[in-house]
Enzyme design. Structure first.
Site, PDB file in Angstrom:
ATOM      1  N   SER A 157       0.819  -1.222   0.000  1.00 38.97           N
ATOM      2  CA  SER A 157       0.000   0.000   0.000  1.00 38.97           C
ATOM      3  C   SER A 157       0.846   1.262   0.000  1.00 38.97           C
ATOM      4  O   SER A 157       0.402   2.308   0.466  1.00 38.97           O
ATOM      5  CB  SER A 157      -0.953   0.005   1.208  1.00 38.97           C
ATOM      6  OG  SER A 157      -1.780  -1.141   1.207  1.00 38.97           O
ATOM      7  N   ARG A 158       2.059   1.164  -0.528  1.00 37.75           N
ATOM      8  CA  ARG A 158       2.989   2.292  -0.633  1.00 37.75           C
ATOM      9  C   ARG A 158       3.423   2.814   0.737  1.00 37.75           C
ATOM     10  O   ARG A 158       3.958   3.925   0.847  1.00 37.75           O
ATOM     11  CB  ARG A 158       2.403   3.458  -1.453  1.00 37.75           C
ATOM     12  CG  ARG A 158       1.504   3.096  -2.618  1.00 37.75           C
ATOM     13  CD  ARG A 158       2.116   2.070  -3.534  1.00 37.75           C
ATOM     14  NE  ARG A 158       3.233   2.606  -4.333  1.00 37.75           N
ATOM     15  CZ  ARG A 158       4.038   1.839  -5.079  1.00 37.75           C
ATOM     16  NH1 ARG A 158       3.867   0.537  -5.103  1.00 37.75           N
ATOM     17  NH2 ARG A 158       5.006   2.391  -5.772  1.00 37.75           N
ATOM     18  N   LEU A 159       3.213   2.035   1.800  1.00 38.09           N
ATOM     19  CA  LEU A 159       3.595   2.437   3.159  1.00 38.09           C
ATOM     20  C   LEU A 159       4.988   1.894   3.458  1.00 38.09           C
ATOM     21  O   LEU A 159       5.201   1.070   4.363  1.00 38.09           O
ATOM     22  CB  LEU A 159       2.564   1.927   4.171  1.00 38.09           C
ATOM     23  CG  LEU A 159       1.150   2.456   3.966  1.00 38.09           C
ATOM     24  CD1 LEU A 159       0.176   1.815   4.958  1.00 38.09           C
ATOM     25  CD2 LEU A 159       1.123   3.978   4.109  1.00 38.09           C
TER      26      LEU A 159
END
Length: 254
Positions: free
Chosen positions: A229-231
């Protein structure tokens, strides 16, 4: 009207729904991943926490680099080397090979007289490095000042190169235009022949004065591990001048 058309074209390229049968129109471009989709690939191969980091960014880099090499990452020493010219501020980038990591910094070798990067560094002695190891979903960024290696240090590496590469370093005025009306590549090949004649029968070839090692002395090193999630996990080492050679480590938002 033109601006609206440009915006429509950008959206179409990212999220293609058009008939691209015309040979004059560019093929659809996916923003990420392996399929024509608006969703980027998810990174799931690892994580990074503060307790996994060594106090020294040099040791941490060595650990990651060794892992990349032993994991079969293709040419993990490949790095994007970026410079900026002053006063224009224009940035240029190119891929080079990291050849050494020592107690001071990251070392590459190149032509430092004729090349674009040489011109940039004469006006602005700062540079950045960016490594990307796709198979591990990792990247490392380095920012710092630059310093030339001594002729003796450069000669030690130069002697390890293949003879053709040593000859080529003398022959090529890197980034200078080879005019087609003057022979194009033939001009370069004639220079190579001239240098071959100059050093014929000699195994020991001196390193050119305009060629050699450059060390990026880091002021900042960032280690990036891709996450879902691009985290992503990001940790930045900053040189703490008040504590000598100590480094401050901070977690950054993705």
């Amino acid at each position: 009207m033109a601006a609206a058309q440009d915006s429509k074209l950008i959206c179409t390229l990212l999220f293609p729904t058009f008939d691209n049968s015309s040979s004059n129109f560019p093929a659809p471009v996916a923003p990420a991943g392996t399929h024509i989709t608006a969703q980027a690939d998810q990174y799931t191969k690892g994580s990074l926490s503060r307790d996994q980091l060594h106090p020294s960014p040099f040791t941490q880099f060595h650990t990651w680099f060794t892992h990349a090499r032993d994991s079969g990452v293709h040419q993990p020493e490949t790095v994007c080397f970026s410079t900026a010219h002053l006063p224009s501020g224009r940035v240029s980038s190119r891929f080079v090979y990291l050849k050494e990591l020592d107690e001071k910094g990251f070392v590459i070798y190149s032509n430092w007289e004729h090349s674009r990067k040489a011109e940039d560094l004469r006006s602005n002695p700062h540079a950045s490095l960016a490594f990307w190891w796709k198979d591990l979903e990792r990247q490392v960024r380095v920012e710092g000042s630059v310093e030339r290696l001594s002729e003796k240090e450069s000669q030690q590496y130069y002697d390890l190169r293949a003879r053709g590469s040593r000859i080529g370093a003398w022959a090529s005025e890197q980034s200078r235009v080879l005019r087609e009306e003057e022979g194009g590549r033939e001009v370069l090949e004639r220079r190579v022949m001239d240098v071959e004649k100059r050093f014929e029968g000699k195994e020991e070839i001196p390193v050119p004065g305009f060629w050699g090692g450059l060390r990026v002395v880091p002021e900042m090193v960032e280690f990036w591990q891709g996450r879902e999630s691009r985290l992503h996990d990001r940790f930045r080492y900053l040189r703490d001048e008040q504590r000598g050679e100590k480094w401050k480590i901070e977690r950054l938002s993705p």
